[in-house]
Design an enzyme around this catalytic site. Structure first.
Site, PDB file in Angstrom:
ATOM      1  N   TYR A 127       0.851  -1.287  -0.169  1.00 18.22           N
ATOM      2  CA  TYR A 127      -0.064  -0.002   0.120  1.00 18.22           C
ATOM      3  C   TYR A 127       1.056   1.265  -0.001  1.00 18.22           C
ATOM      4  O   TYR A 127       0.144   2.257   0.556  1.00 18.22           O
ATOM      5  CB  TYR A 127      -1.174   0.075   1.322  1.00 18.22           C
ATOM      6  CG  TYR A 127      -1.814  -1.184   1.379  1.00 18.22           C
ATOM      7  CD1 TYR A 127      -2.794  -1.495   0.226  1.00 18.22           C
ATOM      8  CD2 TYR A 127      -1.811  -1.851   2.441  1.00 18.22           C
ATOM      9  CE1 TYR A 127      -3.800  -2.380   0.522  1.00 18.22           C
ATOM     10  CE2 TYR A 127      -2.709  -3.004   2.646  1.00 18.22           C
ATOM     11  CZ  TYR A 127      -3.318  -3.343   1.589  1.00 18.22           C
ATOM     12  OH  TYR A 127      -4.484  -4.472   1.546  1.00 18.22           O
ATOM     13  N   TYR A 135     -14.414  -4.486   3.101  1.00 16.18           N
ATOM     14  CA  TYR A 135     -13.086  -4.972   2.553  1.00 16.18           C
ATOM     15  C   TYR A 135     -12.940  -6.541   2.820  1.00 16.18           C
ATOM     16  O   TYR A 135     -13.345  -6.955   3.922  1.00 16.18           O
ATOM     17  CB  TYR A 135     -12.020  -4.150   3.496  1.00 16.18           C
ATOM     18  CG  TYR A 135     -10.779  -4.853   3.043  1.00 16.18           C
ATOM     19  CD1 TYR A 135     -10.081  -4.428   1.759  1.00 16.18           C
ATOM     20  CD2 TYR A 135     -10.075  -5.570   3.987  1.00 16.18           C
ATOM     21  CE1 TYR A 135      -8.622  -4.963   1.652  1.00 16.18           C
ATOM     22  CE2 TYR A 135      -8.785  -6.162   3.635  1.00 16.18           C
ATOM     23  CZ  TYR A 135      -8.135  -5.788   2.370  1.00 16.18           C
ATOM     24  OH  TYR A 135      -6.898  -6.389   2.252  1.00 16.18           O
ATOM     25  N   ASP A 152     -17.549 -12.703   7.085  1.00 10.68           N
ATOM     26  CA  ASP A 152     -16.273 -12.537   6.902  1.00 10.68           C
ATOM     27  C   ASP A 152     -15.780 -12.080   8.258  1.00 10.68           C
ATOM     28  O   ASP A 152     -15.720 -10.721   8.715  1.00 10.68           O
ATOM     29  CB  ASP A 152     -15.853 -11.807   5.751  1.00 10.68           C
ATOM     30  CG  ASP A 152     -14.312 -11.350   5.474  1.00 10.68           C
ATOM     31  OD1 ASP A 152     -13.460 -12.023   6.740  1.00 10.68           O
ATOM     32  OD2 ASP A 152     -13.923 -10.798   4.751  1.00 10.68           O
ATOM     33  N   LYS A 164      -6.508 -13.717  10.493  1.00 12.01           N
ATOM     34  CA  LYS A 164      -5.792 -12.790  11.292  1.00 12.01           C
ATOM     35  C   LYS A 164      -5.544 -13.366  12.823  1.00 12.01           C
ATOM     36  O   LYS A 164      -4.559 -14.005  12.772  1.00 12.01           O
ATOM     37  CB  LYS A 164      -6.701 -11.600  11.351  1.00 12.01           C
ATOM     38  CG  LYS A 164      -6.332 -10.663  10.267  1.00 12.01           C
ATOM     39  CD  LYS A 164      -6.657  -9.200  10.213  1.00 12.01           C
ATOM     40  CE  LYS A 164      -6.336  -8.436   9.271  1.00 12.01           C
ATOM     41  NZ  LYS A 164      -7.484  -8.130   8.060  1.00 12.01           N
TER      42      LYS A 164
HETATM   43  C1  LIG Z   1      -7.642  -8.708   6.406  1.00 12.15           C
HETATM   44  C2  LIG Z   1      -8.900  -8.956   5.973  1.00 12.15           C
HETATM   45  C3  LIG Z   1      -8.833  -9.896   4.975  1.00 12.15           C
HETATM   46  C4  LIG Z   1      -7.466 -10.371   4.174  1.00 12.15           C
HETATM   47  O1  LIG Z   1      -6.924 -11.202   5.064  1.00 12.15           O
HETATM   48  P1  LIG Z   1      -5.405 -11.603   4.586  1.00 12.15           P
HETATM   49  O2  LIG Z   1      -4.780 -12.362   5.615  1.00 12.15           O
HETATM   50  O3  LIG Z   1      -4.588 -10.093   4.542  1.00 12.15           O
HETATM   51  O4  LIG Z   1      -5.199 -12.047   3.118  1.00 12.15           O
HETATM   52  C5  LIG Z   1     -10.227 -10.260   4.697  1.00 12.15           C
HETATM   53  N1  LIG Z   1     -11.328  -9.611   5.338  1.00 12.15           N
HETATM   54  C6  LIG Z   1     -11.062  -9.025   6.125  1.00 12.15           C
HETATM   55  C7  LIG Z   1     -12.402  -8.658   6.704  1.00 12.15           C
HETATM   56  C8  LIG Z   1     -10.088  -8.638   6.482  1.00 12.15           C
HETATM   57  O5  LIG Z   1      -9.954  -7.581   7.687  1.00 12.15           O
END
Ligand SMILES: *Cc1c(COP(=O)(O)O)cnc(C)c1O
Length: 393
Positions: A6, A132, A219, A246
């Site tokens: 970024y 996102y 997600d 994460k």
């Molecule tokens: C960080 C994130 C992702 C992507 O995860 P990566 O391990 O960085 O590929 C997908 N969805 C959400 C809500 C996120 O915060």
């Protein structure tokens, strides 16, 4: 040479070089910093946690990795059993992958193929404005974040709605027979600006998805493991597919999982080999990552993290109470997340260095100054982060 994320490499400021990390602290050559970002929100137990480090070392003494095609092993078996017990409802089928973005891809692929396997031709996805979901192509497509994805404008077959019930109802009225899924970051939209919304929206989404036979995907890559003050938002409204990343491994190694409920799994379970899910990341179910994840969940349960997060939220509310400034649009707090949104992104220019000089690592973006602290943070350090944020204004 490293190509950093970024960043315009031509104008990028030198990143701070970390030489050690322990608990909530990052160390550079000349500074001790409280990590207010938890290394992109994943480092929930802090750095150098002896139990997590030991879990990884012990597994490394046996084997670090074996492929999951045709092979299996204890760490991945134990982790999937643990997740089955730990996660709500009948979210029981774990498909592992190496990152959140890939796990989102898997969830979307699963939802699409669930429909094609039953002969349906649904071809559209419902998602949220300011969403996102990661940086891979389909994740970008269901995402809605101009500042990350300015190169990617074509979006066929995705409807983005605000987190408002009338918009939700209208989308279903128009396209209910074409949606194969509705994907959301539940309650807290992270990279889209730490936007918070009400549970009633998700409850209504669950009803409409049931009524029109649309799969609901949460997600929870960012929100999972307590960030919103709920263990998982899925504890309150249960999705058909849940994506975790994460904090899954406590932040120690990159790994993610897409968890399906019985109905989704049954949609693939047949005598027809073409109904199988054709996906398999090289490092899925990595033994070190699974060992770390297992240890992380055990710590999370044993040390009553939900209480810790409640306390973080209470202290944050106390410290932010009555704080305002004409340059601030809104202060938002939910669980272990606080965000100060300003009217003009210029207002935050220079804040990172200001915080660095005062012993806090922060990484504001666009109009958002925020903190998502490790849950092991002590009151004094948390108050210090919040004081530095306030003092900037
Ligand atoms: C960080 C994130 C992702 C992507 O995860 P990566 O391990 O960085 O590929 C997908 N969805 C959400 C809500 C996120 O915060």
């Amino acid at each position: 040479m490293i190509w950093y994320p970024y960043e315009q490499m031509k104008t990028m400021k030198q990143p701070y070089k970390i030489i050690d990390a322990d608990g909530v602290y990052l160390y550079t050559e000349d500074q001790k910093l409280i990590d207010s970002v938890s290394s992109w929100w994943c480092m929930i137990h802090g750095y150098k946690h002896p139990v997590l480090t030991k879990a990884i070392k012990d597994q490394a003494d046996r084997f670090s990795h074996v492929m999951l095609g045709g092979l299996t092993h204890d760490p991945v078996m134990k982790l999937s059993e643990k997740l089955q017990e730990f996660l709500p409802g009948d979210l029981d089928y774990c498909f592992f992958s190496d990152s959140g973005s890939v796990a989102v891809e898997v969830a979307l692929k699963m939802a699409l193929q669930f429909n094609t396997n039953r002969g349906s031709r649904r071809d559209m996805v419902l998602s949220l404005k300011n969403a996102y979901h990661g940086d891979t192509f389909k994740a970008m497509e269901v995402g809605d974040d101009e500042d990350y994805h300015f190169v990617f404008k074509e979006k066929k077959g995705v409807v983005h709605i605000p987190t408002e019930i009338p918009a939700l109802e209208e989308a279903f009225a128009n396209y209910h027979d074409r949606f194969y899924c509705f994907i959301v970051e539940p309650l807290l939209q992270g990279a889209g600006g730490m936007r918070m919304y009400d549970l009633s929206f998700l409850q209504r989404a669950r009803e409409l998805c049931d009524e029109y036979d649309v799969l609901l995907i949460f997600d929870e890559v960012a929100t999972g493991f307590g960030r919103t003050g709920n263990r998982f938002v899925a504890d309150r409204v249960c999705p058909d597919i849940l994506v975790l990343g994460k904090a899954l491994t406590g932040g120690y190694i990159g790994h993610a999982v897409t968890v399906a409920n019985h109905r989704v799994f049954q949609g693939f379970y047949s005598d027809d080999s073409r109904h199988a899910l054709m996906h398999g990341p090289t490092f899925m179910g990595n033994a070190l990552a699974c060992s770390a994840a297992l240890a992380s969940i055990e710590i999370f349960e044993k040390e009553n993290y939900m209480e810790k997060i409640k306390k973080i939220e209470a202290i944050t509310r106390r410290e932010m109470d009555g704080f305002s400034d004409p340059r601030i649009k809104e202060v938002r707090i939910m669980g272990g997340c606080v965000c100060i949104e300003v009217h003009d992104s210029q207002t935050l220019k220079g804040f990172q260095q200001y915080a660095y000089e005062r012993g806090v690592f922060s990484r504001p973006f666009l109009n958002y100054m925020y903190a998502m602290v490790p849950y092991v943070i002590g009151e004094e350090d948390l108050v210090k982060i919040l004081s530095v944020m306030k003092a900037w204004f």
